[in-house]
Design a protein around this motif. Sequence first.
Motif: not given
Length: 241
Positions: A107-126
């Motif tokens: 469930a956790r992996a599926r949730g993270v995959v959904r978040e990553i594929l979302d067009r509004d996914a939080p970007p990496a902080i630099t």
Amino acid sequence: MVLAAPLVIDATITSATRIKGAEAAGVAANAARFYVEAQVGALIRGSGAMPAQIGYLVDIPLDFRGRTPSLKKMRVLIFARPVAGRPDQVQLVQLDAQRSWSPALDARARGVVREILDRDAPPAITGIGNAFHVVGTLPGEGETQIFLKTETGDPVSLLVLRRPNQPPRWAVSFGDIVNEGAGPPQRDTLGWYRLACGLPRSLPASALETQDEEGARIASEDFRFVLRSLGPCRAGPGAGA
């Protein structure tokens, strides 16, 4: 690992052969390397068709007796990338990027995959852009805003609010609008990971150039408060998905 893995696969191991000699170079003293063949049960992340059977190398920790667990028939979740020209082979993003399957991990992996594929996914902080603290009208009142640099250039900001006789509270905004009602990100979400693992350990002096000494002190203190609230990053081998 999900971020690094174009393929996240739910599979069941059908055979495991221990690898020794030169092909096992670099294996930790408390681990053994195996060539595993596994039956694909579900493709959680990936595009295109997967063969029913795949093979890959994996390093498995030894128990206190120096033995490995029985791998055959074990249901696993693997985080991998395809091998060019070998559709039946995958390469783990880390040699230990195989995890025993569980409903919670799935469930956790599926949730993270959904978040990553979302067009509004939080970007990496630099990094940190700039930060400033504004004193309120009452003693002990004020707010700190911290603007972050991101890999995509999309705006991300932190807001820390101080009110008299109240503990400080903070919020993150992934977007142009600073929203104090957003609150902190939920732990173990992609937004939490981006901050916990991407923020520096202190505000750089360059972010505080426009602040007087007291404003810089409070802004730095508020940034440390955010870091404590987020907790440790916990990224790396053995830290989960």
